[in-house]
Design a protein around this motif. Structure first.
Motif, PDB file in Angstrom:
ATOM      1  N   TRP A 153       0.879  -1.183  -0.001  1.00 37.78           N
ATOM      2  CA  TRP A 153      -0.132   0.039  -0.018  1.00 37.78           C
ATOM      3  C   TRP A 153       0.969   1.167   0.136  1.00 37.78           C
ATOM      4  CZ3 TRP A 153      -3.792   2.561  -1.518  1.00 37.78           C
ATOM      5  CH2 TRP A 153      -4.054   3.775  -0.842  1.00 37.78           C
TER       6      TRP A 153
ATOM      7  N   ALA B  39       2.179   1.676  -3.543  1.00 37.62           N
ATOM      8  CA  ALA B  39       0.812   1.955  -4.384  1.00 37.62           C
ATOM      9  C   ALA B  39       0.450   3.505  -4.037  1.00 37.62           C
ATOM     10  CB  ALA B  39      -0.079   1.120  -4.105  1.00 37.62           C
ATOM     11  N   ARG B  40       0.683   3.945  -2.739  1.00 39.25           N
ATOM     12  CA  ARG B  40       0.219   5.267  -2.383  1.00 39.25           C
ATOM     13  C   ARG B  40       1.053   6.360  -2.983  1.00 39.25           C
ATOM     14  NH1 ARG B  40       1.493   8.083   1.955  1.00 39.25           N
ATOM     15  NH2 ARG B  40       2.108   6.035   3.010  1.00 39.25           N
TER      16      ARG B  40
ATOM     17  N   ASP C  19       3.392   5.983  -5.460  1.00 40.08           N
ATOM     18  CA  ASP C  19       3.347   5.904  -6.988  1.00 40.08           C
ATOM     19  C   ASP C  19       1.780   6.891  -7.399  1.00 40.08           C
ATOM     20  OD1 ASP C  19       4.477   5.381  -9.473  1.00 40.08           O
ATOM     21  OD2 ASP C  19       2.540   3.800  -9.612  1.00 40.08           O
ATOM     22  N   LEU C  20       0.982   6.503  -6.885  1.00 39.78           N
ATOM     23  CA  LEU C  20      -0.336   7.044  -7.178  1.00 39.78           C
ATOM     24  C   LEU C  20      -0.086   8.647  -6.819  1.00 39.78           C
ATOM     25  CD1 LEU C  20      -3.094   6.524  -8.357  1.00 39.78           C
ATOM     26  CD2 LEU C  20      -4.060   6.313  -5.984  1.00 39.78           C
TER      27      LEU C  20
ATOM     28  N   ILE D  88      -1.329  10.769 -10.289  1.00 42.53           N
ATOM     29  CA  ILE D  88      -2.752  10.214 -10.292  1.00 42.53           C
ATOM     30  C   ILE D  88      -3.633  10.452 -11.629  1.00 42.53           C
ATOM     31  CG2 ILE D  88      -3.662  12.174  -9.216  1.00 42.53           C
ATOM     32  CD1 ILE D  88      -5.402  10.483  -7.567  1.00 42.53           C
TER      33      ILE D  88
ATOM     34  N   TYR E 189      -3.187   3.710 -18.033  1.00 45.19           N
ATOM     35  CA  TYR E 189      -2.437   4.019 -17.149  1.00 45.19           C
ATOM     36  C   TYR E 189      -1.303   3.005 -16.964  1.00 45.19           C
ATOM     37  CZ  TYR E 189      -1.563   4.642 -12.274  1.00 45.19           C
ATOM     38  OH  TYR E 189      -0.776   4.629 -10.940  1.00 45.19           O
TER      39      TYR E 189
ATOM     40  N   LYS F 192       3.086   2.863 -17.244  1.00 38.79           N
ATOM     41  CA  LYS F 192       3.896   2.377 -15.902  1.00 38.79           C
ATOM     42  C   LYS F 192       4.648   1.156 -16.292  1.00 38.79           C
ATOM     43  CE  LYS F 192       2.005   5.005 -12.731  1.00 38.79           C
ATOM     44  NZ  LYS F 192       2.856   5.861 -12.022  1.00 38.79           N
TER      45      LYS F 192
ATOM     46  N   TYR G 249      -1.000  -2.334  -8.181  1.00 38.43           N
ATOM     47  CA  TYR G 249      -1.940  -1.419  -8.995  1.00 38.43           C
ATOM     48  C   TYR G 249      -3.455  -1.777  -8.773  1.00 38.43           C
ATOM     49  CZ  TYR G 249       2.449   0.170 -11.060  1.00 38.43           C
ATOM     50  OH  TYR G 249       3.638   0.603 -11.271  1.00 38.43           O
TER      51      TYR G 249
ATOM     52  N   GLN H 182      -4.050   0.808  -6.082  1.00 38.19           N
ATOM     53  CA  GLN H 182      -4.262   2.215  -6.698  1.00 38.19           C
ATOM     54  C   GLN H 182      -5.623   2.376  -7.326  1.00 38.19           C
ATOM     55  OE1 GLN H 182      -1.080   2.838  -9.470  1.00 38.19           O
ATOM     56  NE2 GLN H 182       0.419   3.195  -7.832  1.00 38.19           N
TER      57      GLN H 182
ATOM     58  N   ALA I 172      -8.237   2.402  -4.863  1.00 38.74           N
ATOM     59  CA  ALA I 172      -8.408   3.708  -4.238  1.00 38.74           C
ATOM     60  C   ALA I 172      -9.109   4.783  -4.881  1.00 38.74           C
ATOM     61  CB  ALA I 172      -7.054   3.999  -3.912  1.00 38.74           C
ATOM     62  N   VAL I 173      -8.733   4.906  -6.180  1.00 40.36           N
ATOM     63  CA  VAL I 173      -9.385   5.930  -7.271  1.00 40.36           C
ATOM     64  C   VAL I 173     -10.719   5.811  -7.215  1.00 40.36           C
ATOM     65  CG1 VAL I 173      -9.298   7.049  -9.382  1.00 40.36           C
ATOM     66  CG2 VAL I 173      -7.032   6.641  -8.165  1.00 40.36           C
TER      67      VAL I 173
END
Length: 835
Positions: free
Chosen positions: A10, A13-14, A16-17, A21, A280, A284, A305, A308, A311-312
């Motif tokens: 996480w 992921a956070r 990188d996001l 974003i 996306y 990456k 991912y 990510q 989360a979005v």
């Protein structure tokens, strides 16, 4: 491979996001549009139905209502009502209001007793009132006061009695429960009604008896006791749990349709979700390869991912739910007068939960394939290839996507008021998507087989449709959906207004006239022909009654009414005729002889007979004024409902109702000059008759259809926005390939104009092919909605539909060109370093 803890996954992921974003903006926008639409429609529908439930007693005017057509309750019935609780009696009829200058206006006259209203408060401009108006006094609606120039202490005449205006009504508590009305309200005391002489044998009126039960009393038990005590009463019983059944059915059905449109928008948005995730992940590739080289296994990459994306998606869904939850008060503020009731400020968890579930399932179903595909590519492959060129999906990915789609279908069908309709809608949407996917494959296949044009631009445009990595499939789906929605929306809106805007004014009569005395029929004809000798007059008998039995089945014994059997709800208009009525055509059986004198026969409208499974020779019974009449089905008819004539579902043979007092009903078609004369003369010559101007009916119907079409347009607009987002996403997904092509062509000497022209030809070819398909698909979809859901005639305006299709194709072309324009400014040196 390393085993990475979830917390560390996480954190990666956070971070990188947070760094980038923007790559998932398409996913967020698509999910937000779909979820917000569904949540708004669901919350508004639930808000209105909840308000109807909460105000059931006030809307109905009691805990139980007993409605009787053309008669008042007997002494025994009144005694039974009073044993259950407190009783309020009202009588409602249409009558002409006449001012001192001789001007007349149709009004809904309601006579009330001293117990009125049992629930709620009647409000006048000067304050709240309870009970009946004082003797000789009347309370009138604001519209009646305005149109006849009345004010407090003015005089207004109904029938043979002149009343003094005692106040202007600002809030009638049981207004919604009274159902559809054709004129403004006027309220008098029940004791003053006989003096008006409006009610004569055979007059069309309705008596209502509302009962207020003691606190804690069982409504259903009271209903059953009274129904069992008077099985032949012929009354229509409504209770507080459904005070406005017609309004509730309309709101729920309209809400279901709009929710399915919103779901279609969300499914369309799902394609954008898939494109957005693919784009996306394509950006990456270096990060994916680096993590694999450092020891992260495919499962860890997928988890990073997936976190990510979830989360979005969660953020977009929560924002969509917030907007949807605020929709009821916002719509109320904008169009509060249009709604039957104003929903309160409240959060409705169920529609929000359903919308969130849809959003999550759509995100899983469409984001999982590109996410699972990326994990299959080895590190070396990630460095040198895009994630578009992938192996076949793993079986577990296919199963997971299939499970998510199955859950979407189950949710749509399980929460629908009409499951079969919902299933058909979802099936049609799925079929459309599959058709477009197949068409995309055919376009690529066909483009690859065509001879190569000699002109370089055409050859390049054709190659762009089938070369490796070409986004043709996604573009076909996006363009096809968008154009189909444009055509469907235009066809629905023009069809819903065509009959009112063009056909009805040319064919409709000038007036409906109710309660023409039977013994005054010839005098009535003479009055009309004196005003205009060429007047078209249709004068027929009119009664009211309720169906009590059909094909041996008692209606009061049915646990649930058959689908489409609206004729069994409440009392219906009845008539008898020696000849086949105007606007009817026989489709089964035969009409009785003109001089028929035998047992009662009945002719039934074809669709009603189908809903009741009635066949020739079956029996059908109706209760008229407390007397049950049984007739044999002699024929089936189609009825031309849209001619604004005197159309009846049930037409009986002559002498079927000899013992029942009744009056006549008429339609009159005259010139505008004669209309003004008859509007003055008929109320004076026939005080008990009610004159309904057809233009007033047309105005009300037009307003209703306009509101419906606006609601459909609003929901469909979201689907169109989602289609545009999908188109933008498809263009973005091919950005890297387009940059590569642009750079190579520049190095080979192509100008910006030539590159842009080639891409313009590509989009133009797709738009032209898809416009033809969208025309057929859009018109088919619109036909189903207009004819099957709303039961209107399908009459789209070809010019508007054509211009809408042309505009949609042009908009799609411009979006494609606009998306390609920034690529032309890419410098070859920088682009080659990044490839």
């Amino acid at each position: 491979m390393l085993s990475i803890p979830l917390a560390l996954l996480w954190r990666i992921a956070r971070r990188d996001l947070a760094a980038r974003i923007r790559g998932l903006r398409l996913l967020a926008v698509c999910l937000f549009l779909g979820v917000a639409t569904l949540a708004a429609i669901g919350s508004l529908t639930r808000g209105i139905t909840s308000e109807l439930e909460a105000r059931g007693q006030t809307i109905l005017g009691g805990d139980i209502e007993f409605s009787l057509p053309q008669r008042e309750a007997t002494a025994d019935e009144m005694a039974a009502f009073r044993r259950e609780g407190r009783v309020s009696a009202t009588v409602r009829l249409r009558a002409m209001a006449n001012n001192a200058d001789g001007e007349a206006l149709l009004s809904e006259l309601k006579a009330v007793d001293d117990a009125y209203p049992l629930y709620g408060t009647l409000r006048l401009e000067k304050g709240a009132r309870r009970g009946a108006p004082p003797p000789g006094r009347i309370w009138i609606g604001q519209d009646l006061a305005s149109r006849l120039g009345l004010e407090r202490d003015s005089s207004v005449k109904f029938g043979e009695m002149t009343f003094v205006v005692d106040g202007i009504v600002t809030d009638e508590p049981d207004r919604l429960g009274e159902g559809f009305t054709l004129g403004p309200v006027a309220i008098i005391g029940l004791l003053d009604l006989p003096a008006t002489q409006l009610i004569q044998p055979g007059s069309l009126y309705e008596s209502k008896y509302r009962v207020r039960l003691p606190i804690g009393a069982d409504v259903e038990a009271a209903r059953k006791r009274l129904a069992a005590a008077f099985p032949e009463a012929g009354w229509d019983i409504t209770d507080r749990n459904n005070g406005a059944p017609g309004t509730r059915r309309f709101i729920e059905r309209m809400g279901q349709f709009l929710s399915l449109v919103g779901l279609a928008a969300l499914v369309i948005a799902g394609i954008g979700v898939g494109n957005g995730v693919a784009t996306y992940l394509a950006g990456k590739r270096p990060g994916l390869a680096t993590l694999k080289v450092l020891g992260a296994d495919s499962a860890a990459l997928m988890q990073i991912y997936a976190l990510q994306i979830l989360a979005v998606a969660a953020g977009a869904i929560i924002l969509g739910l917030a907007v949807g939850a605020l929709a009821p008060p916002l719509v109320t503020a904008i169009a509060g007068d249009v709604l039957p009731v104003k929903p309160g400020l409240a959060i409705y968890p169920l529609p929000l939960a359903v919308s969130a579930a849809y959003g999550l399932l759509i995100a899983v179903a469409f984001a999982l394939p590109p996410l699972a595909a990326a994990r299959q590519v080895p590190a070396a492959g990630l460095f040198r290839a895009t994630v578009d060129r992938l192996a076949r999906p793993e079986p577990r990915t296919v199963l997971a996507v299939a499970a998510a789609l199955a859950a979407i279908v189950a949710l749509a069908v399980g929460t629908a008021r009409e499951p079969w309709f919902a299933l058909g809608f979802v099936g049609a949407a799925a079929g459309l998507l599959l058709l477009l996917v197949g068409l995309g494959w055919l376009v690529r296949r066909g483009a690859s087989k065509l001879p190569r044009p000699r002109r370089p631009l055409l050859r390049l445009a054709l190659a762009n449709l089938h070369r490796p990595g070409a986004p043709t499939g996604a573009l076909v789906v996006a363009l096809g959906l968008g154009l189909t929605l444009f055509v469907a929306l235009a066809a629905i809106q023009t069809s819903m207004t065509a009959e009112i805007a063009r056909t009805v004014p040319q064919r409709a009569p000038s007036f409906f006239v109710l309660d023409v005395p039977r013994d005054g029929a010839e005098r009535f004809r003479g009055l009309v022909t004196h005003a205009e000798p060429k007047a078209e007059i249709n004068l027929i008998p009119a009664l009211r009654g309720s169906v009590t039995e059909y094909a041996g089945q008692r209606v009061d014994e049915l646990a649930e009414l058959p689908e489409g059997a609206w004729v069994l709800r409440g009392d219906r208009g009845l008539t008898y005729s020696a000849e086949l009525p105007q606007g009817s055509a026989l489709v089964g059986g035969s009409w009785w002889p003109t001089n028929y004198k035998g047992p009662p026969l009945v002719s039934v409208e074809q669709e009603v007979a189908k809903s009741l499974d009635l066949k020739l020779g079956d029996t059908l019974s109706v209760n008229v004024l407390g007397v049950e009449v049984q007739a044999k089905v002699a024929s089936l008819r189609t009825v031309e409902w849209d001619n604004f004539g005197l159309n009846y579902v049930l037409v009986f043979s002559p002498e079927s109702f000899d013992s029942a007092p009744h009056n006549m009903i008429a339609t009159i078609a005259v010139s505008p000059e004669a209309e003004a004369v008859l509007a003055r003369d008929i109320p004076q010559a026939f005080p008990s008759a009610s004159l309904i101007a057809v233009r007033d009916v047309v105005t009300q119907v037009t307003a209703l259809l306009t509101q419906m079409s606006q609601a459909i347009a609003a929901a469909a607009s979201i689907a169109i926005l989602a289609g545009i987002a999908v188109l933008i996403g498809a263009i973005a997904a091919s950005r890297e390939r387009r940059v590569y092509d642009s750079v190579i062509l520049k190095l080979l000497g192509a100008t910006r104009g030539q590159i842009l022209a080639a891409q313009g030809v590509e989009y133009g070819l797709l738009a032209a092919v898809l416009a033809i398909l969208a025309l057929g698909l859009g018109l088919s979809s619109a036909w189903y909605v207009v004819t099957q859901l709303f039961d209107f005639r399908f009459a789209p305006d070809p010019l508007i539909v054509g211009l809408t299709l042309l505009g949609g194709a042009g908009l799609s072309f411009l979006i494609g060109i606009a998306g390609s324009w920034p690529l032309l400014s890419t410098r070859p040196a920088r682009a080659l370093r990044n490839l």
